[in-house]
Design a protein around this motif. Structure first.
Motif, PDB file in Angstrom:
ATOM      1  N   LYS A 192      -1.478   2.875  -4.932  1.00 47.69           N
ATOM      2  CA  LYS A 192      -1.178   2.639  -3.520  1.00 47.69           C
ATOM      3  C   LYS A 192      -2.032   1.542  -2.885  1.00 47.69           C
ATOM      4  CE  LYS A 192       0.757   7.190  -2.753  1.00 47.69           C
ATOM      5  NZ  LYS A 192       0.619   8.482  -2.093  1.00 47.69           N
ATOM      6  N   PHE A 250       8.268  -7.564  -9.084  1.00 53.19           N
ATOM      7  CA  PHE A 250       8.502  -7.614  -7.635  1.00 53.19           C
ATOM      8  C   PHE A 250       8.176  -8.980  -7.043  1.00 53.19           C
ATOM      9  CE2 PHE A 250       7.024  -3.458  -9.083  1.00 53.19           C
ATOM     10  CZ  PHE A 250       8.191  -2.729  -8.883  1.00 53.19           C
ATOM     11  N   LYS A 307       4.065  -7.524  -1.184  1.00 49.98           N
ATOM     12  CA  LYS A 307       5.094  -7.261  -2.199  1.00 49.98           C
ATOM     13  C   LYS A 307       4.601  -6.334  -3.297  1.00 49.98           C
ATOM     14  CE  LYS A 307       7.626 -11.623  -1.715  1.00 49.98           C
ATOM     15  NZ  LYS A 307       7.863 -12.917  -2.336  1.00 49.98           N
ATOM     16  N   CYS A 308       3.300  -6.263  -3.482  1.00 59.15           N
ATOM     17  CA  CYS A 308       2.747  -5.501  -4.596  1.00 59.15           C
ATOM     18  C   CYS A 308       3.055  -4.024  -4.449  1.00 59.15           C
ATOM     19  CB  CYS A 308       1.239  -5.711  -4.691  1.00 59.15           C
ATOM     20  SG  CYS A 308       0.489  -4.784  -6.053  1.00 59.15           S
ATOM     21  N   LYS A 309       3.569  -3.462  -5.541  1.00 61.31           N
ATOM     22  CA  LYS A 309       3.920  -2.034  -5.507  1.00 61.31           C
ATOM     23  C   LYS A 309       2.887  -1.219  -6.295  1.00 61.31           C
ATOM     24  CE  LYS A 309       8.107  -2.657  -3.606  1.00 61.31           C
ATOM     25  NZ  LYS A 309       7.811  -3.270  -2.295  1.00 61.31           N
ATOM     26  N   SER A 310       1.792  -1.873  -6.655  1.00 58.37           N
ATOM     27  CA  SER A 310       0.714  -1.181  -7.379  1.00 58.37           C
ATOM     28  C   SER A 310       1.208  -0.532  -8.665  1.00 58.37           C
ATOM     29  CB  SER A 310       0.061  -0.119  -6.488  1.00 58.37           C
ATOM     30  OG  SER A 310      -0.281  -0.683  -5.249  1.00 58.37           O
ATOM     31  N   CYS A 311       2.097  -1.214  -9.348  1.00 56.01           N
ATOM     32  CA  CYS A 311       2.647  -0.621 -10.570  1.00 56.01           C
ATOM     33  C   CYS A 311       1.710  -0.801 -11.769  1.00 56.01           C
ATOM     34  CB  CYS A 311       4.009  -1.225 -10.909  1.00 56.01           C
ATOM     35  SG  CYS A 311       3.882  -2.928 -11.527  1.00 56.01           S
ATOM     36  N   CYS A 365       5.336  -9.230 -13.505  1.00 59.36           N
ATOM     37  CA  CYS A 365       5.605  -8.607 -12.206  1.00 59.36           C
ATOM     38  C   CYS A 365       7.104  -8.553 -11.916  1.00 59.36           C
ATOM     39  CB  CYS A 365       4.888  -9.370 -11.098  1.00 59.36           C
ATOM     40  SG  CYS A 365       5.161  -8.619  -9.484  1.00 59.36           S
TER      41      CYS A 365
END
Lengths: 1047, 597
Positions: free
Chosen positions: B562, B584, B541-545, B582
């Motif tokens: 990424k 996400f 789920k991690c979008k590396s934001c 988070c």
């Protein structure tokens, strides 16, 4: 009062309706546990120990706050109440930090009251110290020499510098007793007719014999050898324990026994069964451990290989026992050291100790090893014998292998492992095997159970073997151990045997509950000790190696008295001073509180010593608030209070002030009501004990109230003064009653007579001093001034010394009221009166105990009238106030109306006796700071100030030429010594003695005087002689001597 | 006061906290040219919708607007007054309206709270205009003291402070105690966390409580009364002061009240915040100026109370019920409720509830009815796990027992108590060991320190609970807790100690498995106990934001573009900020992965 019927624990009881349930139970012999209830105080209910079950109640009922009602059914000790009590105690203990007993005592296998005997030595009561030791150890001199000192390893003094030399002090006490006067032998109880056989006359057997003989049993000792003492005689060399000293101590024991049969061996000359057949009711087996542990290596049976104990035993009988040039001793224990050093003394050229581990692992006392080293013994360490070589069956060498230390084994010591190829041979002429001993149980027969080490099996609580009535302790039960362990075991056995012989349940020695700051000294946080001065330990004088190694003379010479005292003073007194009376400990013992469940308290608060007489330790406080309440409710002072809330609550003065900076009146009432050691009286002696004291009922002579007091005496010293609830003062004391005793043992106490010589007072014999006194007083025109603290008996004698010319040392303004017989008020009259009149008297400050009686009367609804000055504390409660007697005209009417009015006056200062007499119908309590002033009047002594002033004038003018003052430290008036009057003074201290005194005789304090005094109520109060006078003479004897010298 | 409309702003502490004072100020400015009077009101009870503004028209119709802000309030009122119509889409409640929010009101039975939010607490006239002081007038002029007690007896009123002792019996005992000096005391030392019934009543309708005390005083022959109010209730104290002053001025207090020979004076004593001072004997000590510590009973205060004189202590709500009972008759009150628990009860509904606030319901209503019908179920999509009644002295009732009727005896049967009226609603996110710890932290902190069981017992229990939540629980801890708890209940001196273990006992009884999970498996099933949980990032789920890493106060989160971010468990302090940061839903909480061992 209406009586109701109730039932407590099934007992039908009649009690007044509404009376206190706990009190009713007590009065009927049912003691409900409580920590926070004191009958002097309102019920509080904090401790929760007194919860009982009452039929119909919703839950447990707090008995100290409950009142009895008709038909009440109460159970004070049910499974549930006892479980609640146990938990309550465990909760309190979870917040309680301290040491019930000192760690030395806890560690000692014989549980000697070490702190107690050390304190007695410090307090110059060495004979008492020996007596105390002998309660648990009958051979103090001998054990003091040879003990491995378990106690000293736990001594907390090491947290400051070094442990106390406990063992040398013990030896000192034992030796001192033997060397100074009649040695102590306790009085044995009357003959019980029971016969006890002790098999084995070693330390265990002797100790068992001692304690059983004291219980009145007929004890016979059977000993296989020709002498008593067992290992102490045959296993410990003369230079460590002179047999002459041992014999003296043994004799004190055997004198108590019915019979001692020497050269009688178990299994040969008699058996357990034959002893039973002979009518012995109980048998103690203490046959020691005399079987040498074999190495089980090749050549062990050769000539020239012997065992350590065999060797030492032979030397005991023959100090010239021949040894060859080269001796090797195998082993690292004390027996090995003894064998080595004995060999040196017998003239061996080369003595080698062979031990398979390193020096650190040696079981011998380090100082023994060190001393052996000093005497030239060689050590072959990390060396294991694997066999012996020899010629013609005689040993010539030990085959050895070098070892290295591996992982620790079960004993915690690192296991030695052989180094391959390191074999070598030690050439020898004699090998002594000292690798250990075990019991030889071959003579026991097969009925007594033994374990796989051939040690006799016993129940560890009672020391009873599998055969009822047969007990055992010592090396034969434990395996080879120490003398002190043997004696500890024997004492335990003796207690159980006594139970057995009395036909009681054999439960053994009761084990009281104990809290400790740590299981060992390593666990203890030294913070609680605060700042302590570092003081190096005293060393015992020891002969130099070269001097000692040629003979068997004792080489460690023991302490000199001054050294012993100084060393004893180093003791930190770890044990709680309340240990003998602490209720928390008592109940924790009774209810078997378990510290493992909720843990013990931590040290959180500094111990407070700011007050001159009182020490406070909040870490021991259980927050019953008794101290806070007695200070407030009984004394009307609020020196202490509860600070913070909840589990943070602590008893402190308000604003966390120092106690001495509060309104504290130093009455000590807080200490008297504290159920634990949180509040303590500071000791007046160098060391506080704690001691089990003798309670001597007496009376306080420090003012005319004449309170009942208890002198708590240990030996020749008063340790503390307390009071009992059932007394005219209801267990309450003031500062004078509780703390004035410090003078008794003050450093400046006068102990011998003195006469003036060349302008200075010098020591004189009684005969010379009395002669000189007689000459002075015979000179004509002599007057006598006597302290009002003297007993009536002393006063009567004093009054005869100069008939008509004897004066009270504390004169009063007007004695008329002191003679007011017929209308004298009792203290109960005060409590029950409806009108209390106080004239010119400051009750709270000067007569606190009477002030309490007044407070009780006021609480019951009485009215108070104050006349004149004083009484600030009562001002707010007074219904009537008059500035002077002149302004109090209406009082006569009020008194008449009241019918039961009581007038309190200060007899010392009241001039207007007429006013008081005018209050018709009132009873009078004439209060005086002069304790036995009524006794003085009864003896015909002049007590009026006018008369006293006349005496002063006559002294000043030279009309009175000689003066005898019978006084105490406080009562010697400097104004008397004028105009060159010749003076003889009897007093307890030189503090107030003028330089011009001609003769000074050492008088006795009230604690040293038997007799009586007459109190304010006109009642005769008995004084008891709690201790013998320090000078050897009491005041009556001195006055009689003076009378004789005068005639 | 001649305008057709009266606009009332709910200015209880709750309303003020939500910004109602600003609303009031805005209305004061904004309504200058509007034909409406502005009035101060107390708590209207709908705390979930604060600030609240009520518009009442001359015909008595009341329309409540909720969730207002200053601007919206002015706009709504203007629109309403100008159009003469309610602004329907913004109405929270009005007669006849059916909505989830309105059900909150509709399903209640407001006898005691009738005036709350309606009457102006600062105006005795306002109270009188609502029928105030009619009961005392009736009693003084037409009833004997015994008749007053009789009416209370008929009403079946039981002590609302939590004990549930029949009020008439208490009054009767005090009446029978000899002596002329007697005291009535109002216990307003409301201290349960989450409870605010007494505060709201005092802030909203002080005269009603005073009238109740006057009736009690008349019934037992007392001429002095004390309010013991905790100092943390400044608004209540302020309004009481005004009320007492006004009552004195109007002759409802003082000598010869209403021309009779009844004399009565009221005083306020402020408590310093010790919870135990809600215990009646401790409360008396505190009024006397002593350290607030309970003493053993008997003697009961009815025999020996304040200054050693016979005294009657009831709580705010008990007194507030009395004017209704005396005026309408005990039977009118007894119509409501159950056989053994008559009348209505006020509750403070709090916790994970959709609509929390002050409610009044008839006794006998079930917990489920309160939670779902009135409270609108749980907040968000939570699922009911348990209800804590009675605050720290009460018990935790599991969802499956929430059909239990709320009355003294039914609650007692399941190990809980009625208490003074706190209802704490818990959803599945609550760890029951943590809940027990929370309540015990409170009680052990509030123990007065007098008696052994309470002082040390609660401390020891708390230590055990702490170690359990830290994953250091030991075999036997549950039994040790139960053993201690039962002994503390039996052995404590006062109600505080006697009831303090209840939350622990009930949570063990109904949620023992949670304790066992903490102790044996070192798991916190609710993922609440910090020592037993870990935060992890779901790589899927991690979008590396980097939001999580930026917000982490201990820099425990690392990552790169990424690449999924990773939380270092060693340095993580489990504050949960990453999870809230988070967007996400990638931050997960896990338990049972070796923590705490």
């Amino acid at each position: 009062m209406e009586m109701v019927k109730i039932s407590i624990d099934g007992k039908e009881i009649q009690a007044p309706q509404g009376s206190n349930l706990l009190e009713v139970a007590r009065q009927n012999g049912i003691d409900i546990p409580t920590l926070c209830y004191d009958p002097r105080l309102e019920p509080f209910g904090s401790c929760r120990l007194c919860l009982v079950e009452v039929d119909g109640a919703r839950g447990p009922v707090q008995s100290c706050g409950a009142t009895v009602n008709d038909g009440m059914v109460v159970r004070t000790s049910t499974e549930n109440t006892n479980a609640l009590r146990k938990t309550a105690l465990e909760l309190l203990l979870a917040e309680h930090d301290g040491d019930c007993l000192a760690p030395c005592q806890m560690t000692c296998p014989a549980h000697i009251d070490i702190q107690g005997f050390v304190a007695l030595i410090a307090n110059d009561q060495v004979k008492e110290a020996n007596k105390l030791i002998k309660e648990t150890l009958p051979l103090p001199g001998s054990v003091g020499r040879v003990c491995p000192r378990f106690c000293e390893k736990e001594c907390r003094r090491q947290l400051v510098d070094e442990p106390i030399q406990i063992c040398w002090l013990k030896r000192y006490a034992g030796d001192y007793d033997l060397a100074n006067g009649e040695p102590y032998v306790p009085q044995a109880k009357p003959d019980t007719g029971k016969k006890v056989a002790i098999i084995g006359g070693g330390p265990a057997g002797l100790a068992a014999a001692y304690y059983l003989a004291l219980e009145g049993h007929q004890v016979t000792i059977f000993e296989a050898r020709a002498g008593l003492g067992g290992f102490t005689r045959y296993g410990i060399p003369e230079y460590r324990l002179p047999k002459a000293e041992l014999d003296k101590e043994i004799k004190l024991i055997t004198d108590l026994c019915k019979d001692v049969q020497l050269n009688k061996t178990l299994g040969q000359d008699f058996t357990i069964d034959s002893l039973k057949a002979q009518g012995f009711d109980a048998i103690f087996i203490g046959i020691g451990a005399w079987s040498n542990t074999r190495l089980k290596v090749e050549g062990e049976d050769m000539a020239g290989v012997t065992s350590g104990i065999e060797f030492l035993e032979k030397v005991t009988d023959d100090k010239n026992f021949p040894v060859p040039a080269r001796v090797a001793v195998i082993g690292g224990g004390n027996t090995a050291m003894d064998a080595c050093r004995t060999s040196v003394r017998l003239g061996a050229k080369e003595v080698t100790c062979v031990y398979r581990r390193s020096r650190n692992e040696m079981p011998a006392n380090p100082h023994e090893v060190h001393q052996a080293d000093e005497e030239g013994v060689k050590f072959e360490l990390l060396t294991a014998p694997v066999g012996f070589e020899g010629e013609n069956g005689k040993v010539s060498g030990i085959k050895c292998v070098k070892m290295q230390l591996g992982e620790p084994d079960a004993s915690g010591r690192r296991r030695p492992e052989p180094i391959a190829g390191s074999d070598f041979v030690i050439p020898v002429d004699l090998v002594i095997l000292a690798g250990g001993q075990g019991p030889d149980v071959s003579g026991l027969g097969d009925k007594v159970g033994v374990n796989r080490w051939k040690c006799i099996e016993v129940d560890p609580k009672t020391m009873q073997t599998n055969i009822p009535g047969v007990f055992s302790a010592g090396d034969c039960q434990t395996g080879a151990a120490t003398v002190v362990e043997a004696i500890g075991g024997a004492k335990k056995a003796a207690v159980a045997m006594n139970q057995y012989l009395a036909g009681e349940a054999v439960t053994g020695l009761a084990e009281p509950f104990n809290v400790a700051r740590g299981k060992s000294v390593k666990e203890v946080d030294p913070a609680y000790l605060g700042e302590r001065e570092k003081l190096p330990k005293a060393e015992v004088p020891t002969l130099a190696p070269d001097v000692r190694k040629t003979n068997f003379n004792e080489y460690e010479l023991g302490f000199a008295p001054d050294v012993a005292k100084k060393e004893a003073l180093r003791c930190l007194s770890c044990s709680c001073l309340d240990v003998h009376t602490c209720k928390l400990r008592k109940y924790s013992t009774d209810f078997k509180a378990d510290l493992n469940k909720l843990g013990k308290g931590e040290y959180e608060h500094p111990i407070l010593t700011d007050h001159p007489f009182i020490t406070r330790d909040p870490n021991k406080c259980i927050l019953c608030a008794n101290c806070v309440r007695i200070c407030n409710e009984v004394m009307d002072v609020t020196a202490l209070g509860l600070v913070n809330r909840g589990s943070e609550t602590v008893v402190l003065p308000s604003l966390k002030k120092q106690l001495a900076d509060t309104q504290c009146e130093t009455c000590g009432q807080c200490v008297s009501t504290c159920p634990t050691g949180a509040l303590l009286v500071k000791p007046a002696l160098p060391k506080p004990g704690p001691f089990v004291t003798d309670a001597v009922a007496s009376a306080c002579p420090n003012c005319s109230i004449g309170c009942d007091i208890t002198l708590n005496v240990k030996g020749s010293q008063v340790i503390e003064i307390t009071s009992q609830l059932n007394s005219i003062n209801d267990g309450n004391l003031c500062k004078k009653g509780a703390f004035a005793f410090a003078d008794i043992h003050s450093a400046d106490r006068l102990t011998s007579p003195k006469v003036a010589k060349d302008g200075a007072l010098v020591d004189a014999s009684w005969a010379d001093a009395l002669n000189a006194a007689g000459n002075i007083l015979k000179g004509g025109n002599a007057a006598v001034v006597v302290s009002p603290k003297y007993t009536s008996e002393e006063l009567t004698l004093a009054a005869k010394l100069a008939s008509g010319n004897v004066y009270g040392a504390v004169p009063v303004a007007n004695s008329a009221l002191l003679n007011a017989n017929g209308q004298t008020a009792t203290y109960d009259d005060i409590v029950n009166s409806s009108l209390v009149v106080a004239v010119d008297v400051n009750l709270a400050a000067d007569f606190p105990i009477v002030a309490q009686k007044v407070r009780k009367a006021l609480n019951k609804g009485a009215k108070l009238a104050l006349v004149g000055a004083g009484n600030d504390k009562f001002a707010a409660q007074a219904s009537y106030k008059y500035a002077s007697t002149a302004a109090a005209g209406e009082l006569a009417g009020l008194v008449k109306d009241a019918g039961n009015a009581v007038v309190l006056v200060n007899a010392d200062t009241l001039a207007d006796a007429g006013f008081v007499k005018g209050l018709a119908g009132a009873k009078v309590a004439a209060l005086s700071s002069a304790g036995n002033i009524k006794g003085q009047i009864a003896a015909g002594i002049k007590v009026e100030a006018g008369e006293y002033n006349k005496l002063l004038a006559e002294i000043g003018s030279g009309a009175v030429k000689a003066l005898l003052v019978l006084g105490d430290t406080a009562a010697v008036d400097a104004g008397l010594f004028k105009g060159g009057v010749k003076t003889v003074i009897v007093t307890t201290s030189l503090k107030n003695v003028p330089a011009t005194a001609d003769v000074v005789l050492p008088g006795a304090t009230f604690a040293e005087s038997a007799g009586s005094l007459i109190n304010t109520e006109g009642r005769v109060r008995k004084l008891a002689q709690g201790i013998t006078p320090v000078s050897g003479k009491d005041n009556q004897q001195i006055i009689k001597k003076l009378a004789a010298a005068l005639s | 006061m001649s305008n057709q409309y009266t606009v009332t702003v709910g200015l209880g502490s709750c309303g003020i906290a939500a910004g109602a004072q600003k609303v009031y100020d805005a209305l004061q400015n904004g309504l200058q040219d509007v034909a409406a009077d502005l009035a101060v009101g107390g708590c209207m009870g709908m705390c979930f919708a604060e600030p609240l503004v009520e518009v009442a028209s001359a015909d008595g119709a009341r329309i409540i607007y909720g969730y207002v802000d200053p601007e919206k309030a002015v706009e709504l009122v203007k629109k309403h007054v100008e159009s003469g119509q309610a602004v329907t889409e913004s109405v929270l409640w009005m007669k006849g309206i059916e909505s989830a929010d309105a059900n909150y009101y509709n399903k209640q039975q407001r006898l005691l709270l009738k005036n709350c939010g309606v009457v102006d607490p600062n105006s005795i006239d306002s109270y009188i205009s609502m029928g105030g002081y009619k009961a005392i007038e009736k009693a003084l002029k037409t009833m004997t003291p015994e008749e007053v007690i009789k009416e209370v007896e008929i009403s079946g009123l039981r002590g609302r402070g939590g004990g549930g002792f029949p009020t008439a019996i208490k009054w009767g005992l005090a009446r029978k105690s000899p002596g002329t000096e007697k005291y009535v005391i109002c216990n307003a030392d409301e201290g349960d966390p989450g409870a605010f019934m007494d505060r709201s009543v005092l802030e909203s309708d002080p005269h009603r409580v005073m009238e109740g005390m006057m009736l009690a005083a008349y019934a037992m022959g007392a001429s002095e009364g004390y309010f013991y109010v905790r100092a943390e209730y400044p608004l209540a104290i302020k309004r009481l002061r005004i009320a007492i002053a006004e009552a004195n001025a109007k002759g409802f207090l003082g000598k010869n009240i209403l021309g009779t020979d009844f004399n009565f004076q009221l005083f306020i004593r402020e408590g310093a915040g010790a919870f135990v001072c809600g215990e009646e004997t401790a409360l008396i000590m505190s009024i006397e100026g002593k350290r607030g510590m309970p003493r053993t009973r008997p003697p009961f205060p009815a025999v020996k109370g304040l200054w050693g004189k016979p005294s009657n202590i009831n709580n705010v709500e008990t007194y507030a019920n009395v004017p209704y009972i005396v005026y309408e008759g005990g039977a009118a009150f007894a119509k409501y409720g159950t056989e053994s628990s008559k009348g209505t009860k006020v509750f403070a509904l709090a916790g994970k509830i959709a609509r929390g606030g002050l409610i009044e319901v008839p006794m006998g209503i079930t917990l489920n009815q309160v939670v779902f019908d009135i409270g609108g179920g749980l907040k968000g999509d939570g699922k009911l796990k348990a209800v804590q009644t009675g605050g720290p002295s009460g018990g935790c009732i599991p969802a499956e027992l929430c059909d239990t009727p709320i009355d003294y005896d039914s609650l007692k049967k399941i190990g809980a108590i009625m208490g003074s009226g706190g209802l704490l609603i818990m959803d599945e996110s609550a760890c029951m060991v943590d809940v027990a710890k929370f309540f015990l932290t409170f009680t052990q902190d509030e123990s007065c320190g007098k008696c052994t069981f309470c002082r040390v017992g609660t401390k020891k229990m708390l230590q055990i609970l702490v170690r359990i939540t830290e994953g250091k629980g030991r075999e036997g801890d549950i039994e040790l807790l139960q053993d201690l708890a039962t002994k503390i209940v039996q052995g404590s001196l006062c109600g505080l100690g006697q009831s303090a273990p209840n939350p622990v006992l009930t949570t063990i009884k109904y949620f023992r498995h949670e304790y066992e999970a903490h102790i044996k498996d070192k798991i916190c099933p609710a993922k609440k106990c910090k020592a037993l949980i870990s935060y992890e990032i779901d790589a899927e789920k991690c979008k590396s934001c980097s939001k999580c890493a930026k917000g982490c106060p201990v820099k425990a989160i690392t990552g790169a573009k990424k690449e999924p971010y990773v939380i270092d468990k060693e340095s993580c302090i489990r504050c949960g900020l990453c999870q809230s940061a988070c967007k996400f839903d990638a931050v997960m909480v896990t338990t049972g992965n070796g923590r705490g061992e």
